[in-house]
Design a protein around this motif. Sequence first.
Motif, short mmCIF file in Angstrom:
data_model
loop_
_atom_site.label_atom_id
_atom_site.label_comp_id
_atom_site.label_asym_id
_atom_site.label_seq_id
_atom_site.Cartn_x
_atom_site.Cartn_y
_atom_site.Cartn_z
N THR A 148 -38.46 15.26 -14.63
CA THR A 148 -37.76 14.54 -13.57
C THR A 148 -36.28 14.38 -13.88
OG1 THR A 148 -39.78 13.32 -13.04
CG2 THR A 148 -37.70 12.40 -12.26
N GLY A 149 -35.43 14.79 -12.93
CA GLY A 149 -34.00 14.64 -13.08
C GLY A 149 -33.30 15.80 -13.77
N MET A 150 -34.07 16.77 -14.27
CA MET A 150 -33.47 17.90 -14.97
C MET A 150 -33.16 19.03 -13.99
SD MET A 150 -35.57 18.13 -18.57
CE MET A 150 -35.45 16.83 -19.79
N VAL A 151 -32.23 19.88 -14.41
CA VAL A 151 -31.75 20.99 -13.60
C VAL A 151 -32.18 22.31 -14.23
CG1 VAL A 151 -29.64 22.21 -12.89
CG2 VAL A 151 -29.81 19.73 -12.62
N MET A 152 -32.55 23.27 -13.38
CA MET A 152 -32.87 24.62 -13.84
C MET A 152 -31.79 25.58 -13.36
SD MET A 152 -36.97 24.62 -13.08
CE MET A 152 -36.71 23.78 -11.51
N ALA A 153 -31.42 26.53 -14.21
CA ALA A 153 -30.39 27.51 -13.86
C ALA A 153 -30.85 28.90 -14.27
CB ALA A 153 -29.07 27.16 -14.57
N ASP A 166 -32.66 38.28 -7.03
CA ASP A 166 -31.37 38.95 -7.14
C ASP A 166 -30.23 37.98 -6.85
OD1 ASP A 166 -31.91 38.66 -4.46
OD2 ASP A 166 -31.64 40.77 -3.93
N THR A 167 -30.50 36.70 -6.98
CA THR A 167 -29.53 35.64 -6.75
C THR A 167 -29.44 34.74 -7.98
OG1 THR A 167 -31.25 34.15 -5.90
CG2 THR A 167 -30.12 35.57 -4.30
N TYR A 168 -28.44 33.87 -7.99
CA TYR A 168 -28.48 32.72 -8.89
C TYR A 168 -29.44 31.72 -8.26
CZ TYR A 168 -24.36 34.33 -11.44
OH TYR A 168 -23.48 35.05 -12.21
N SER A 169 -30.26 31.08 -9.09
CA SER A 169 -31.21 30.08 -8.58
C SER A 169 -31.02 28.79 -9.36
CB SER A 169 -32.65 30.60 -8.74
OG SER A 169 -32.83 31.79 -7.99
N PHE A 170 -30.67 27.72 -8.64
CA PHE A 170 -30.42 26.42 -9.24
C PHE A 170 -31.40 25.41 -8.66
CE2 PHE A 170 -25.85 28.08 -9.06
CZ PHE A 170 -25.93 28.68 -10.32
N ARG A 199 -7.63 34.94 -6.74
CA ARG A 199 -8.18 35.78 -7.79
C ARG A 199 -9.65 35.44 -8.04
NH1 ARG A 199 -4.09 34.52 -12.58
NH2 ARG A 199 -4.78 32.46 -11.89
N ARG A 200 -10.43 36.46 -8.39
CA ARG A 200 -11.82 36.26 -8.76
C ARG A 200 -11.90 36.04 -10.27
NH1 ARG A 200 -15.58 37.73 -4.80
NH2 ARG A 200 -14.54 37.42 -2.80
N THR A 201 -12.66 35.05 -10.70
CA THR A 201 -12.71 34.69 -12.11
C THR A 201 -13.87 35.33 -12.84
OG1 THR A 201 -13.99 32.70 -11.56
CG2 THR A 201 -11.59 32.47 -11.67
N GLY A 202 -14.69 36.12 -12.17
CA GLY A 202 -15.85 36.72 -12.83
C GLY A 202 -17.08 35.86 -12.64
N LEU A 203 -18.23 36.50 -12.70
CA LEU A 203 -19.48 35.78 -12.48
C LEU A 203 -19.91 35.04 -13.74
CD1 LEU A 203 -21.40 38.44 -10.38
CD2 LEU A 203 -20.47 36.25 -9.58
N PRO A 204 -20.51 33.86 -13.58
CA PRO A 204 -20.92 33.06 -14.74
C PRO A 204 -22.22 33.56 -15.35
CG PRO A 204 -21.53 31.94 -12.74
CD PRO A 204 -20.76 33.17 -12.31
N LEU A 205 -22.47 33.13 -16.57
CA LEU A 205 -23.71 33.42 -17.26
C LEU A 205 -24.28 32.10 -17.78
CD1 LEU A 205 -25.68 35.55 -18.46
CD2 LEU A 205 -24.29 35.50 -20.53
N PHE A 206 -25.52 31.81 -17.43
CA PHE A 206 -26.20 30.59 -17.87
C PHE A 206 -27.19 30.97 -18.96
CE2 PHE A 206 -24.66 29.80 -13.64
CZ PHE A 206 -24.18 28.50 -13.69
N THR A 207 -26.97 30.48 -20.17
CA THR A 207 -27.83 30.84 -21.30
C THR A 207 -28.96 29.84 -21.50
OG1 THR A 207 -26.33 29.71 -22.83
CG2 THR A 207 -26.00 32.08 -22.50
N ASP A 208 -28.81 28.63 -21.00
CA ASP A 208 -29.86 27.61 -21.12
C ASP A 208 -30.47 27.39 -19.74
OD1 ASP A 208 -31.53 25.51 -21.61
OD2 ASP A 208 -30.07 24.35 -22.77
N PRO A 209 -31.75 27.72 -19.53
CA PRO A 209 -32.33 27.58 -18.19
C PRO A 209 -32.65 26.15 -17.79
CG PRO A 209 -33.97 28.41 -19.72
CD PRO A 209 -32.68 28.36 -20.47
#
Length: 278
Positions: A59-64, A34-38, A103-113
């Motif tokens: 190696t060296g890649m990021v997951m979102a 129920d969180t963002y996971s990076f 101001r709150r800018t809204g929550l982000p959406l990550f389309t590429d994991p």
Amino acid sequence: MTRDWSRYWRSPDRPLEAMHAHFEQHVYHRHSHDTYSFGVTEIGAQAFTCRGSAHTSATGMVMAFNPDDPHDGHAADRFGFTYRIVHIGPEVVADALEDTTGRRTGLPLFTDPVLDDPVLAHSLHALHLALLGGASALRRDELLRATVAAMVRRGSTTAGASDRTPRTGALLIAERVRRRLDDSPLDDLTATDLATAAGCSRFMVYRAFQAAYGLAPSDYQRQLRLRTARRLIARGLSLGQVAARSGFADQSHLTRWFTRAYGVTPGTYRKAGLLPTG
């Protein structure tokens, strides 16, 4: 002999957690947070499925992962992988993204994991070291804000895009089923119960829910119970009490599913909240 190991940290006062782990044999059961996971892969490669496609983080890649993104995971080869991952509650992300006017800018959406971005990898690595290494609270907050901002700036697409998705008949069915499960996560619900709540056939319940959320209703129900277990563990209840109050048959049943979903045992998760926070 497996060389799997993991180290876990969680904040005592907000939804912020971190894990450093090496897995050769452990296989993550399909689950979500129920969180963002990076995450950032330090050594080796992790293979996983997410949003209907197969992915590999080398190696060296990021997951979102967005909140409620179902995914699994395992080593891509016999040598395993080492990675660091942080779980950040949506409210913490919103706080970090608040602009100078308040101001709150809204929550982000990550389309590429999976993101191949050395800047993000470096930022996540620095934040993770601070969380597990006992940095001061001020330093942790500074790195958290910088990392979230970088992830959103370099890796996200539109904010709130999911809110604009047309509500088709199948999606409405899935939402009704989800509300029924959310309202009674500990009830021993049947397919007939869910079909009645959604006003459709049992077959349509499964098909619509799977298409909308990437999980079978039973897997989603177990996920709700695991999240309940995490909250109860953080409150200090015994593992036997946690199992009974979160819908698991016994402590061993809880331990088996908790480990399959999160890569650590309930006991390790409990101890994580007792580590020094700086």
